[in-house]
Design an enzyme around this catalytic site. Structure first.
Site, PDB file in Angstrom:
ATOM      1  N   ASP A   1      -6.109 -10.448  -3.195  1.00 61.33           N
ATOM      2  CA  ASP A   1      -6.916  -9.616  -2.293  1.00 61.33           C
ATOM      3  C   ASP A   1      -6.081  -8.480  -1.707  1.00 61.33           C
ATOM      4  O   ASP A   1      -6.533  -7.337  -1.609  1.00 61.33           O
ATOM      5  CB  ASP A   1      -7.475 -10.464  -1.140  1.00 61.33           C
TER       6      ASP A   1
ATOM      7  N   GLU B   1      -5.444  -5.623  -4.131  1.00 60.39           N
ATOM      8  CA  GLU B   1      -6.601  -4.731  -4.207  1.00 60.39           C
ATOM      9  C   GLU B   1      -6.706  -3.879  -2.946  1.00 60.39           C
ATOM     10  O   GLU B   1      -7.055  -2.688  -3.019  1.00 60.39           O
ATOM     11  CB  GLU B   1      -7.875  -5.544  -4.404  1.00 60.39           C
TER      12      GLU B   1
ATOM     13  N   GLU C   1     -10.007  -4.115   0.466  1.00 60.35           N
ATOM     14  CA  GLU C   1     -10.076  -4.917  -0.764  1.00 60.35           C
ATOM     15  C   GLU C   1     -11.315  -4.545  -1.568  1.00 60.35           C
ATOM     16  O   GLU C   1     -11.251  -4.390  -2.795  1.00 60.35           O
ATOM     17  CB  GLU C   1     -10.107  -6.402  -0.407  1.00 60.35           C
TER      18      GLU C   1
ATOM     19  N   ASP D   1     -10.875  -2.911  -5.236  1.00 58.53           N
ATOM     20  CA  ASP D   1     -11.408  -3.621  -6.399  1.00 58.53           C
ATOM     21  C   ASP D   1     -12.111  -2.641  -7.333  1.00 58.53           C
ATOM     22  O   ASP D   1     -11.914  -2.665  -8.555  1.00 58.53           O
ATOM     23  CB  ASP D   1     -12.371  -4.716  -5.914  1.00 58.53           C
TER      24      ASP D   1
END
Length: 248
Positions: free
Chosen positions: A134, A137, A61, A65
């Site tokens: 989450d 990502e 994650e 991101d």
């Protein structure tokens, strides 16, 4: 003589492998290392030991991101040649926020593959909603590691291009969103409490907790009390799976 009732056929759940293949098709990427995809869908609650958090999606994650931010920034730069830095920043914030990622995850049916630990039915449903962003990502991070930048860019472009051309949706103040949500639940107005102030006088850092009855407090850290309060409100909203504002 009455006929005996027919026995109900047991509903066979798809195997983890079948679910993984279906998700690969929706992602548009076949993994050379399937363990990356499995990790992207594993919540920390599903691990045998919470000390081994690296086996959950959290690291992916973190990577995803930043990969998402780079790809969307590149898309915006090319799509809006006359936009200034301020407009590009607003568009970026709107496209990479958790709610946008969760929408993409829902559209791709990612909720089918989430691996959670043993939790109550209601808690499990809330947790699934709150972690969808989450996981989206984490999937981007997994695709990036498995297939490189080009593969990750293809995934993002397929799922974000249409969203990118929509009018910018104004981001609501998370404190307002939290107060409205609390009122809807019959709870009092959230209370913000300064936990700690650190740093020099000219550059302080405030840690603030937001509290509501029956809920674990959430914290935020910022260069002003208001910034920290907004981040604390965002943290509580995200934890409870509430779509709403984000500090921009």
């Amino acid at each position: 003589m009455s006929a005996e009732p027919k026995a109900k056929k047991a509903v066979r759940r798809p195997s983890a492998k079948a679910i993984g293949k279906a998700i690969e098709q929706r992602i548009g990427h076949t993994f050379a290392d399937p363990s990356l995809l499995a990790t992207a869908f594993t919540h920390v609650s599903a691990l045998k030991s919470s000390r081994n958090r690296a086996d959950s999606y959290q690291r992916l994650e973190f990577l995803g991101d930043h990969v998402l931010g780079l790809i969307v920034s590149d898309m915006l730069y090319r799509a809006f040649p006359k936009a200034d830095e301020g407009e590009l920043s607003k568009r970026l914030a709107n496209l990479v926020r958790k709610e946008a990622c969760a929408d993409v995850a829902k559209s791709l049916g990612f909720n089918e593959g989430i691996k959670l630990g043993t939790v109550g039915a209601g808690a499990g449903a809330r947790l699934r909603n709150s972690v969808l962003g989450d996981i989206c990502e984490a999937v981007i991070g997994a695709v990036f590691l498995d297939g490189g930048y080009a593969a990750a860019a293809q995934f993002v472009e397929r799922n974000w291009t249409e969203r990118m051309h929509k009018p910018i949706r104004p981001l609501r103040d998370p404190k307002t969103v939290l107060q409205e949500w609390a009122q809807g639940k019959g709870l009092p107005t959230p209370v913000y409490r300064e936990v700690e102030r650190t740093g020099p006088h000219h550059d302080p850092q405030f840690r603030v907790a937001v509290e509501l009855p029956g809920l674990t407090p959430a914290e935020g850290v910022g260069g002003s009390k208001r910034a920290a309060e907004k981040l604390a409100a965002s943290a509580l909203l995200a934890r409870e799976g509430v779509s709403g504002g984000k500090d921009g």
